[in-house]
Write a protein that holds these residues in place. Structure first.
Motif, PDB file in Angstrom:
ATOM      1  N   ARG A 360       1.210  -1.420  -0.087  1.00 25.51           N
ATOM      2  CA  ARG A 360       0.278  -0.130   0.154  1.00 25.51           C
ATOM      3  C   ARG A 360       0.759   1.601  -0.059  1.00 25.51           C
ATOM      4  N   ILE A 361       2.246   1.172   1.004  1.00 22.76           N
ATOM      5  CA  ILE A 361       2.764   2.424   0.290  1.00 22.76           C
ATOM      6  C   ILE A 361       3.422   2.743  -0.922  1.00 22.76           C
ATOM      7  N   ILE A 362       3.922   1.262  -1.229  1.00 25.03           N
ATOM      8  CA  ILE A 362       4.407   1.769  -2.737  1.00 25.03           C
ATOM      9  C   ILE A 362       3.247   2.185  -3.622  1.00 25.03           C
ATOM     10  N   VAL A 367       0.721   7.137  -6.867  1.00 22.66           N
ATOM     11  CA  VAL A 367      -0.459   7.694  -7.585  1.00 22.66           C
ATOM     12  C   VAL A 367      -0.423   9.268  -7.053  1.00 22.66           C
ATOM     13  N   LEU A 368       0.020   9.418  -6.074  1.00 21.30           N
ATOM     14  CA  LEU A 368       0.655  10.518  -5.502  1.00 21.30           C
ATOM     15  C   LEU A 368       2.184  11.056  -6.381  1.00 21.30           C
ATOM     16  N   SER A 369       3.229  10.639  -6.510  1.00 20.12           N
ATOM     17  CA  SER A 369       3.975  10.488  -8.316  1.00 20.12           C
ATOM     18  C   SER A 369       3.831  11.536  -8.507  1.00 20.12           C
ATOM     19  N   SER A 370       4.846  12.967  -8.697  1.00 17.36           N
ATOM     20  CA  SER A 370       5.331  13.168 -10.125  1.00 17.36           C
ATOM     21  C   SER A 370       4.696  12.728 -12.006  1.00 17.36           C
ATOM     22  N   GLY A 371       3.614  13.246 -12.251  1.00 16.87           N
ATOM     23  CA  GLY A 371       3.341  12.836 -13.501  1.00 16.87           C
ATOM     24  C   GLY A 371       1.969  11.935 -12.686  1.00 16.87           C
ATOM     25  N   TYR A 372       1.467  11.439 -12.030  1.00 15.80           N
ATOM     26  CA  TYR A 372       0.224  11.348 -11.816  1.00 15.80           C
ATOM     27  C   TYR A 372      -0.270  11.521 -11.064  1.00 15.80           C
ATOM     28  N   TYR A 373       0.204  12.482 -10.318  1.00 15.66           N
ATOM     29  CA  TYR A 373      -1.233  13.098  -8.922  1.00 15.66           C
ATOM     30  C   TYR A 373      -2.886  13.579  -9.395  1.00 15.66           C
ATOM     31  N   ASP A 374      -2.695  13.554 -11.130  1.00 17.64           N
ATOM     32  CA  ASP A 374      -3.725  14.291 -11.765  1.00 17.64           C
ATOM     33  C   ASP A 374      -4.641  12.937 -11.981  1.00 17.64           C
TER      34      ASP A 374
ATOM     35  N   LEU B  11      11.994   3.200  -8.589  1.00 16.21           N
ATOM     36  CA  LEU B  11      12.315   4.595  -8.122  1.00 16.21           C
ATOM     37  C   LEU B  11      10.867   4.871  -7.900  1.00 16.21           C
ATOM     38  N   ILE B  12      10.072   4.207  -7.164  1.00 16.75           N
ATOM     39  CA  ILE B  12       9.099   4.243  -6.130  1.00 16.75           C
ATOM     40  C   ILE B  12       9.561   3.737  -4.925  1.00 16.75           C
ATOM     41  N   ALA B  13       9.964   2.709  -4.522  1.00 19.87           N
ATOM     42  CA  ALA B  13      11.149   2.678  -3.932  1.00 19.87           C
ATOM     43  C   ALA B  13      12.045   3.467  -2.767  1.00 19.87           C
ATOM     44  N   LYS B  14      12.645   4.209  -3.963  1.00 15.33           N
ATOM     45  CA  LYS B  14      13.193   4.880  -3.132  1.00 15.33           C
ATOM     46  C   LYS B  14      12.734   6.294  -2.714  1.00 15.33           C
ATOM     47  N   LEU B  15      11.545   6.335  -3.631  1.00 14.49           N
ATOM     48  CA  LEU B  15      10.932   7.661  -3.049  1.00 14.49           C
ATOM     49  C   LEU B  15      10.505   7.191  -2.003  1.00 14.49           C
ATOM     50  N   ALA B  16       9.626   6.000  -1.707  1.00 13.75           N
ATOM     51  CA  ALA B  16       9.041   5.915  -0.328  1.00 13.75           C
ATOM     52  C   ALA B  16       9.763   5.578   0.256  1.00 13.75           C
ATOM     53  N   ARG B  17      11.425   5.594   0.720  1.00 21.33           N
ATOM     54  CA  ARG B  17      12.580   4.977   1.397  1.00 21.33           C
ATOM     55  C   ARG B  17      12.303   3.505   1.934  1.00 21.33           C
ATOM     56  N   THR B  21      13.244  -6.569  -1.685  1.00 23.30           N
ATOM     57  CA  THR B  21      14.114  -7.788  -2.155  1.00 23.30           C
ATOM     58  C   THR B  21      13.813  -7.121  -3.273  1.00 23.30           C
ATOM     59  N   PRO B  22      15.315  -8.125  -3.924  1.00 19.62           N
ATOM     60  CA  PRO B  22      14.168  -8.079  -6.011  1.00 19.62           C
ATOM     61  C   PRO B  22      12.965  -8.373  -5.886  1.00 19.62           C
ATOM     62  N   GLY B  23      12.740 -10.293  -5.100  1.00 19.56           N
ATOM     63  CA  GLY B  23      11.389 -11.003  -4.480  1.00 19.56           C
ATOM     64  C   GLY B  23      10.015 -10.043  -4.523  1.00 19.56           C
ATOM     65  N   GLU B  24      10.288  -8.936  -3.791  1.00 15.19           N
ATOM     66  CA  GLU B  24       9.491  -8.738  -3.119  1.00 15.19           C
ATOM     67  C   GLU B  24       9.313  -6.792  -4.493  1.00 15.19           C
ATOM     68  N   LYS B  25       9.998  -6.767  -5.390  1.00 16.66           N
ATOM     69  CA  LYS B  25       9.886  -6.154  -6.419  1.00 16.66           C
ATOM     70  C   LYS B  25       9.087  -7.025  -7.347  1.00 16.66           C
ATOM     71  N   ALA B  26       9.981  -8.062  -7.971  1.00 15.17           N
ATOM     72  CA  ALA B  26       9.267  -8.794  -8.774  1.00 15.17           C
ATOM     73  C   ALA B  26       7.346  -9.172  -8.743  1.00 15.17           C
ATOM     74  N   LYS B  27       7.641  -9.979  -7.020  1.00 16.28           N
ATOM     75  CA  LYS B  27       6.150 -10.017  -6.556  1.00 16.28           C
ATOM     76  C   LYS B  27       5.460  -8.795  -6.384  1.00 16.28           C
ATOM     77  N   PHE B  28       5.283  -7.189  -6.092  1.00 18.09           N
ATOM     78  CA  PHE B  28       4.629  -6.236  -5.900  1.00 18.09           C
ATOM     79  C   PHE B  28       4.443  -5.391  -6.834  1.00 18.09           C
ATOM     80  N   ALA B  29       5.332  -5.237  -8.133  1.00 22.24           N
ATOM     81  CA  ALA B  29       5.210  -5.073  -9.330  1.00 22.24           C
ATOM     82  C   ALA B  29       4.200  -5.855 -10.460  1.00 22.24           C
ATOM     83  N   GLN B  30       3.419  -7.034 -10.342  1.00 22.26           N
ATOM     84  CA  GLN B  30       3.239  -8.034 -10.863  1.00 22.26           C
ATOM     85  C   GLN B  30       1.649  -7.675 -10.564  1.00 22.26           C
TER      86      GLN B  30
END
Lengths: 487, 96
Positions: A360-362, A367-374, B11-17, B21-30
Motif C-alpha cells: 500500500r505504501i508503494i 499515485v501521488l508521484s509527479s506525473g500521476y497525481y492528476d 523509483l517508487i521504492a526509493k521515493l518511499a524510502r 528485496t528483488p523478490g518483493e519487487k517482482a511480486k509487488f510489480a505484478q
C-alpha cells in the motif's frame, strides 16, 4: 444471573452492578478467566494486563460504594483495538514496527471511557496498521473466528469482533476506514457501528487514511452500541476534523424514535458476487421493515462500481503519507544493518513493515508521484465527490439505506491469497467511508453451515440516533443476539 | 485495453524510502500492475466541472488561539526512542 456473565450485554450487567448483585472485580475476573480459557484458540488479544484491569475494577467498585458511579459503563470491561492509545500500555498496530512501543498518552476515546468508569481491558489484534479485511495481515498471527476458528473474523478490527463474540470483553472499540468495524461485526455475529466522519475524535488513533478513519463500537446489542457511542462521541479540539454538534442521548432516543421510516434499497448492492444465503437473509430483513409499515424504495447509487478503485487510490495515498513517520529515528523499529542515515530509513521500514503495508505504501507513493497525481489522486477525489453526491441524492427520498454488510460469510484462513480478491470483501462498506456517513452492521441470520450474516443500515450524516433506532427495531424482533458461538 | 503505465518499482521504492528485496519487487510489480489495471476504470468517469473531496466533514478551517498547552515531558517523549542520550535522540552521523 446467567452463569455466562461474559456473554451478557452492558445493560443487564449495569443493572446487576447497580443492584450490588455483582462487583466490577467479579465481572472483570470472569472476563479474564474466559479470556484465558478460549484465547489460545481465538487469538483475539495481542496482550493484556490482568493486574491493571483488576486495579481499575477495584477503583470502580470503590466509586460505586462511595455513591460516585459514573453511569452505565461504570465497571464494564471494554477491549480496545491495538491502534488506540492507552497511557502505559503497548500500542503496536499489530506491526513489528511498533512491537515494543508503549504509549505515553491516552487517545481521546480512551480518556472518555475512563471518565465513564469503564475498565480498559487488553490490546486487540488487527490487520497491520488496520490494512486488511481478515486480520491475517497481523505481524503477530491471525485471529480465529469464534464461530469456526479455522476461519477469519474479518478485518481489520478482527480481534475486537472476535473477542466480543467469544465473551472475552463486554464491548470493544475498533476503527473503520473502509469497513473495518462493520465487516468483522457481520462475520462474527455482533453489532458494529461506524459513526459519521467527525463525530468521534481520532486523536490517539494510529492514522491509516485520515480522511476515512473513524473509531466506533462493537457491542452485543444495539442499545449497548448506543451507550458506548454516547460515551465516546463529541467535539475535540485535538482533532481538527471533529465536528461541533450536540450529542443526543442515543440510548434514550431508541425508545422515542419509532418511524415509520422510508428505507432505500440500493440496487447496485445486490448484484453479482453476493452470496445467495446472505441475499436471502437481507431480503428477509427488508420484508420485516415492510411489515412494520416502512416504505421500501429501490434507489440507485450509480457510481458504486467506482468505489473500490477510488478507495484504493485515496486510502493508499494517505497511508503512504501517514506512514512516512515510521523512519526508525524517534520511535519504532530501528535497523541494525544500515550503511548510513538515509539507508537507516529504508532498512528500518523494510524490516518493520509487513507485505500488505509495503504494497500500500508503494501504491500510495505511486499515485501521488509527479506525473500521476492528476490522473489518479486528484481524479479519485473528484469521483469521491460523485459517490458522496449519489448518497445525498438518495437521502432526499429515504431516511436510510439497507444493504448486505459483506458479500460473503467468514472464509478460511489462508483462502484468499490474492490482494485484489481480499479488497472485494469491502465492496458494500467502502462507499460509506468515502461519503463520510454512519453505518451499522446488525446480525440478521446464520448460513446453513452456521456462520453469521450481517445487514448494514446506512444513515444520513450525524443521524446516528435514527440509525440506531432502526437497527434496534429489527434486533428486538429477532433472536440473533441470543445466539453465541460454541467454544 | 488498459493504458496503465508501467510502475517503476525501483523509483517508487526509493521515493518511499523502502528497501525491497528483488523478490518483493517482482511480486509487488505484478500484484500492483493488476490493481492499477483495475483502477484504470476511474478514467471512464466524466469528472469535468467536479470539485475534489478531500474529506467528508463539513469543517473547513479551524483556528486556535496561540496559547501553550501542557504536553509530554522529555522523558515521556523519548521513552520509545531506539537510542538516546542526555534528552536527545541519537542518530547515525550525517556530516563528516
Amino acid at each position: 444471573m446467567s452463569s455466562e456473565l461474559f456473554l451478557r450485554p452492558i445493560t443487564e450487567l449495569a443493572t446487576a452492578l447497580d443492584e450490588k448483585k455483582l462487583s466490577s472485580v467479579e465481572l472483570t475476573q470472569t472476563v479474564i478467566a474466559r479470556t484465558k480459557a478460549v484465547d489460545g484458540r481465538v487469538k483475539a488479544f495481542n496482550s493484556f494486563d490482568e493486574s491493571d484491569a483488576l486495579t481499575q475494577a477495584a477503583a470502580s467498585d470503590a466509586r460505586r460504594a462511595a455513591g460516585q458511579a459514573r453511569g452505565p459503563l461504570e465497571g464494564i470491561p471494554i477491549g480496545l483495538k491495538d491502534v488506540i492509545a492507552v497511557t502505559g500500555q503497548p500500542l503496536t498496530a499489530s506491526s513489528k514496527m511498533l512491537a515494543n512501543f508503549v504509549s505515553p498518552y491516552d487517545a481521546t476515546v480512551t480518556q472518555k471511557l475512563k471518565h465513564a468508569g469503564a475498565v480498559l481491558w487488553g490490546r486487540l489484534n488487527c490487520d497491520e496498521f488496520a490494512m486488511g479485511s481478515s486480520t491475517e495481515n497481523s505481524a503477530f498471527g491471525p485471529t480465529g473466528n469464534p464461530w469456526d476458528t479455522t476461519r477469519v473474523p474479518g478485518g481489520s478490527s478482527g480481534g475486537s469482533a472476535a473477542a466480543l463474540a467469544a465473551g472475552e470483553a463486554i464491548a470493544t472499540l475498533g476503527s473503520d476506514t473502509g469497513g473495518s468495524i462493520r465487516q468483522p461485526a457481520a462475520l462474527c455475529g455482533v453489532v458494529g457501528l461506524k459513526p459519521t466522519y467527525g463525530l468521534v475524535s481520532r486523536y490517539g488513533l494510529i492514522a491509516f487514511a485520515s480522511s476515512l478513519d473513524q473509531i466506533g463500537p462493537f457491542a452485543r446489542t444495539v442499545e449497548d452500541a448506543a451507550i458506548v457511542l454516547g460515551a465516546i462521541a463529541g467535539h475535540d479540539e485535538r482533532d481538527s476534523t471533529s465536528f461541533k454538534t450536540d450529542i443526543p442521548n442515543y440510548r434514550a432516543e431508541l425508545a422515542t424514535r419509532k418511524g415509520p421510516w422510508k428505507l432505500g434499497i440500493p440496487k447496485e448492492y445486490f448484484g453479482e458476487g453476493l452470496d445467495p444465503e446472505i441475499a436471502t437473509a437481507v431480503e428477509q430483513a427488508i420484508t420485516f421493515y415492510q411489515k412494520q409499515g416502512c416504505e421500501i424504495k429501490e434507489v440507485s447509487l450509480p457510481h458504486t462500481r467506482y468505489c473500490l478503485d477510488t478507495y484504493y487510490v485515496i486510502a493508499t495515498a494517505e497511508a503512504s503519507s501517514n506512514l512516512a513517520r515510521y523512519d526508525g529515528i524517534r520511535y519504532g523499529h530501528r535497523s541494525k544493518n544500515a550503511a548510513d542515515a538515509v539507508d537507516l530509513y529504508s532498512q528500518s521500514r523494510a524490516e518493520g513493515f509487513g507485505p500488505e503495508v509495503k504494497r500500500r505504501i508503494i501504491l500510495g507513493t505511486y499515485v501521488l508521484s509527479s506525473g500521476y497525481y492528476d490522473a489518479y489522486y486528484l481524479r479519485a477525489q473528484k469521483v469521491r465527490t460523485l459517490i458522496r453526491q449519489d448518497f445525498l441524492n438518495a437521502f432526499r427520498d429515504v431516511d436510510a439505506l439497507l444493504t448486505p454488510t459483506s458479500p460473503m460469510p467468514a472464509f478460511k484462513i489462508g483462502e484468499k491469497a490474492d490482494p485484489l480478491a481480499l479488497y472485494l470483501c469491502d465492496i458494500y462498506t467502502i462507499g460509506v467511508n468515502l461519503a463520510g456517513l454512519p453505518g451499522i452492521s446488525v446480525p440478521c441470520g446464520l448460513t446453513k453451515s452456521g456462520l453469521p450474516i450481517g445487514a448494514q443500515l446506512i444513515g444520513q450524516p450525524f443521524q446516528e440516533a435514527n440509525l440506531l433506532a432502526l437497527a434496534h427495531a429489527y434486533e428486538q424482533a429477532h433472536e440473533w443476539r441470543n445466539q453465541h458461538p460454541k467454544l | 485495453m488498459s493504458t496503465a503505465p508501467q510502475l517503476d518499482i525501483d523509483l517508487i521504492a526509493k521515493l518511499a524510502r523502502l528497501a525491497l528485496t528483488p523478490g518483493e519487487k517482482a511480486k509487488f510489480a505484478q500484484q500492483l500492475g493488476d490493481v492499477l489495471h483495475h483502477i484504470e476504470q476511474l478514467s471512464k468517469v466524466d469528472v469535468s466541472g467536479v470539485e475534489p473531496t478531500a474529506h467528508a466533514s463539513p469543517v473547513f478551517n479551524v483556528w486556535a488561539d496561540d496559547i501553550a498547552q501542557p504536553g509530554l515531558s522529555a522523558e515521556a517523549a523519548l521513552m520509545n526512542a531506539p537510542a538516546q542520550r542526555d534528552h536527545m535522540v541519537v542518530v547515525p552521523k550525517v556530516v563528516e
